[in-house]
Design an enzyme around this catalytic site. Structure first.
Site, PDB file in Angstrom:
ATOM      1  N   HIS A  75       8.865 -25.836  -0.733  1.00 30.09           N
ATOM      2  CA  HIS A  75       8.018 -27.748  -1.316  1.00 30.09           C
ATOM      3  C   HIS A  75       7.028 -27.140  -2.152  1.00 30.09           C
ATOM      4  O   HIS A  75       6.172 -28.139  -2.772  1.00 30.09           O
ATOM      5  CB  HIS A  75       7.781 -28.655  -0.025  1.00 30.09           C
ATOM      6  CG  HIS A  75       8.974 -28.902   0.422  1.00 30.09           C
ATOM      7  ND1 HIS A  75       9.577 -29.929   0.492  1.00 30.09           N
ATOM      8  CD2 HIS A  75       9.202 -28.614   1.542  1.00 30.09           C
ATOM      9  CE1 HIS A  75      10.624 -30.332   1.601  1.00 30.09           C
ATOM     10  NE2 HIS A  75      10.551 -29.283   2.312  1.00 30.09           N
ATOM     11  N   LYS A  92     -14.216  -0.075  -4.980  1.00 24.60           N
ATOM     12  CA  LYS A  92     -15.127   0.187  -3.971  1.00 24.60           C
ATOM     13  C   LYS A  92     -16.804   0.449  -4.481  1.00 24.60           C
ATOM     14  O   LYS A  92     -17.582   0.106  -4.117  1.00 24.60           O
ATOM     15  CB  LYS A  92     -15.120   0.697  -2.256  1.00 24.60           C
ATOM     16  CG  LYS A  92     -13.591   0.647  -1.651  1.00 24.60           C
ATOM     17  CD  LYS A  92     -13.290   1.296   0.052  1.00 24.60           C
ATOM     18  CE  LYS A  92     -12.500   0.853   0.304  1.00 24.60           C
ATOM     19  NZ  LYS A  92     -11.792   1.367   1.825  1.00 24.60           N
ATOM     20  N   GLU A 124       1.055  -0.935   0.321  1.00 26.65           N
ATOM     21  CA  GLU A 124      -0.369  -0.397   0.280  1.00 26.65           C
ATOM     22  C   GLU A 124       1.108   1.241  -0.483  1.00 26.65           C
ATOM     23  O   GLU A 124       0.841   2.477  -0.331  1.00 26.65           O
ATOM     24  CB  GLU A 124      -0.969  -0.170   1.306  1.00 26.65           C
ATOM     25  CG  GLU A 124      -1.975  -0.727   0.956  1.00 26.65           C
ATOM     26  CD  GLU A 124      -3.037  -0.964   2.189  1.00 26.65           C
ATOM     27  OE1 GLU A 124      -2.815   0.845   2.790  1.00 26.65           O
ATOM     28  OE2 GLU A 124      -4.800  -0.920   1.928  1.00 26.65           O
TER      29      GLU A 124
HETATM   30  O1  PA5 Z   1      -3.621   0.760   6.076  1.00 28.64           O
HETATM   31  C1  PA5 Z   1      -4.411   1.200   5.945  1.00 28.64           C
HETATM   32  O2  PA5 Z   1      -4.832   2.640   5.346  1.00 28.64           O
HETATM   33  C2  PA5 Z   1      -6.094   0.333   5.622  1.00 28.64           C
HETATM   34  O3  PA5 Z   1      -5.387  -1.192   5.205  1.00 28.64           O
HETATM   35  C3  PA5 Z   1      -6.807   0.119   6.507  1.00 28.64           C
HETATM   36  O4  PA5 Z   1      -6.412   0.125   7.444  1.00 28.64           O
HETATM   37  C4  PA5 Z   1      -7.672  -0.570   6.113  1.00 28.64           C
HETATM   38  O5  PA5 Z   1      -8.764  -0.496   5.125  1.00 28.64           O
HETATM   39  C5  PA5 Z   1      -9.029  -0.583   7.072  1.00 28.64           C
HETATM   40  O6  PA5 Z   1      -9.522   0.851   7.198  1.00 28.64           O
HETATM   41  P1  PA5 Z   1     -10.138   1.582   8.416  1.00 28.64           P
HETATM   42  O7  PA5 Z   1      -9.905   1.160  10.192  1.00 28.64           O
HETATM   43  O8  PA5 Z   1     -11.173   2.560   8.428  1.00 28.64           O
HETATM   44  O9  PA5 Z   1     -11.830   0.301   9.037  1.00 28.64           O
END
Ligand code: PA5
Length: 429
Positions: A303, A417, A282
């Site tokens: 493996h 989304k 990310e």
């Molecule tokens: O790193 C991030 O920002 C994302 O992985 C969020 O943690 C994830 O989408 C969950 O989001 P939230 O805490 O708003 O539910």
């Protein structure tokens, strides 16, 4: 110090030269300045940098007291969250908490599997349960659905007032549906700081509360992160292991090594790999750039995908993660008839054999054209894990700036989304 994690670029010879490290160093200095002067892209999300230093004593005490309360009245904690609101917690608990211990932490809201939720609720039908729902935005679909179902289960089990004492919400200070719900229903809340993004939030109440519920010493975790913060202030490739790792990754990437495998040698590190994968993917995967991070849990995966690593396309580099000293190991017993031909290992402990597997694998992969480095945890402890969390956060921040991206946003996760909400008929889509 003997107790500190370390980074060993043992097998990059012929792939990364001293000249290349010298060449990239001015870029590392620029990245360092952006981060330390807090004037780079995403600078509104740098709260994780000083967190181990500035975390409030009152907050730590409140987390510990809440964890004691949860443990005193429940057999199980259900931890609801996804992505950054889930993976760091699970990584810490799976690494440091005995798998078959009585007080259990269960995870929900990290998928849309009805079957998983049904099995969980069936398992907990006759047990006393508390819930920690964690969502910074307070609107993420997966945990919101799981919470709606589990809240209903708790209300049926304990009544509205009884359930109220068993639900803790970790969310934004003011925004989001979860915050509004917690206020309306009187649920206890912990705050996720505005300036810390999900994947950098394991050392906030996001991770600290459920980790404390698993009897892991959160002060040691913070101490480890604090010491690693101090160890990574200097802009020097030899003294700052985050900078060395970031520099090597970027040199290799620019030479066509597009895939990085984090390979651990401990099945209890599987979720540490998952946390690392999210943090790196990310943070760096945007603007048509990014090393593709993947993981191997060894020796298991030798493996399965070991063949590809050894002889497949040479676009891979590997980072090993090993624990130097294990406390609990088993010795291979001597056998009179030696039918399985294992007597050559009699008297050797499993950790010794596992370490030889690591030695052999790192050398074989290097000789097969896969440059590799190693992160060493001196021991399996909360302190070392705190160091590791901070080390990797700092590495990816510098590495992201080196490749010219904002390591603190994730605009791409919205695309699916929007389409999904449209298909589901969510108002406004
Ligand atoms: O790193 C991030 O920002 C994302 O992985 C969020 O943690 C994830 O989408 C969950 O989001 P939230 O805490 O708003 O539910």
């Amino acid at each position: 110090m003997g107790n500190d994690i370390s980074f060993d670029p043992n097998y990059v010879k012929g792939f990364v030269s001293q000249d290349e490290l010298d060449e990239i160093f001015p870029e590392v200095q620029k990245a360092h300045d952006l981060l330390e002067n807090k004037n780079g892209p995403g600078n509104e999300f740098l709260g994780w940098m000083d967190l181990p230093e500035t975390i409030d004593e009152g907050l730590l005490r409140e987390i510990e007291d809440t964890a004691s309360d949860i443990k005193s009245k429940s057999d199980a904690l259900i931890c609801i969250g996804i992505g950054g609101s889930y993976l760091g917690t699970r990584a810490a608990i799976e690494l440091l908490y005995p798998e078959f211990a009585r007080q259990k932490v269960f995870f929900a809201g990290h998928n849309l599997s009805g079957e998983h939720l049904r099995e969980l609720i069936n398992e907990l039908e006759d047990k006393d349960v508390c819930v920690n729902v964690i969502s910074k935005s307070g609107t993420t679909t997966e945990p919101a659905i799981a919470f709606r179902i589990i809240e209903d289960f708790l209300i049926k089990k304990y009544g509205t007032d009884g359930a109220k004492d068993r639900i803790i919400c970790t969310t934004d200070r003011k925004k989001g549906a979860l915050k509004a719900m917690a206020d309306k229903k009187g649920y206890k809340t912990f705050v996720i700081p505005d300036d810390i993004g999900g994947r950098y939030s394991v050392l906030t109440p996001v991770g600290l509360l459920p980790i404390a519920c698993a009897d892991i010493n959160i002060r040691d975790l913070i101490k480890g992160a604090k010491s690693q913060r101090e160890r990574s202030l200097e802009c020097d490739l030899e003294k700052n292991m985050s900078y060395k790792y970031a520099a090597i990754r970027n040199i290799l990437y620019r030479k066509g090594k597009r895939i990085e495998i984090l390979s651990d040698f401990d099945y209890k590190m599987f979720f540490l790999g998952e946390w690392w994968r999210q943090l790196f993917a990310e943070s760096e995967g945007k603007d048509s750039k990014g090393i593709f991070p993947t993981t191997c849990n060894l020796t298991t995966d030798l493996h399965s995908i070991g063949q590809l690593i050894q002889q497949g396309e040479r676009n891979i580099f590997e980072t090993f993660l090993v624990v130097k000293k294990e406390d609990t190991t088993y010795v291979v017993p001597e056998s009179k008839d030696n039918l399985d031909k294992l007597n050559y290992l009699a008297g050797k402990d499993l950790d010794f054999i596992n370490k030889r597997a690591y030695d052999a694998t790192s050398e074989a992969h290097f000789e097969g054209g896969v440059p590799n480095t190693t992160i060493v945890m001196p021991e399996r402890s909360a302190f070392c894990l705190g160091q590791l969390f901070y080390f990797l956060e700092k590495t990816v921040a510098i590495s992201g700036y080196l490749s010219g991206v904002n390591p603190f946003d994730q605009p791409g996760v919205e695309a699916y989304k929007t389409k999904m909400f449209k298909l589901l008929g969510k108002p406004g889509y």
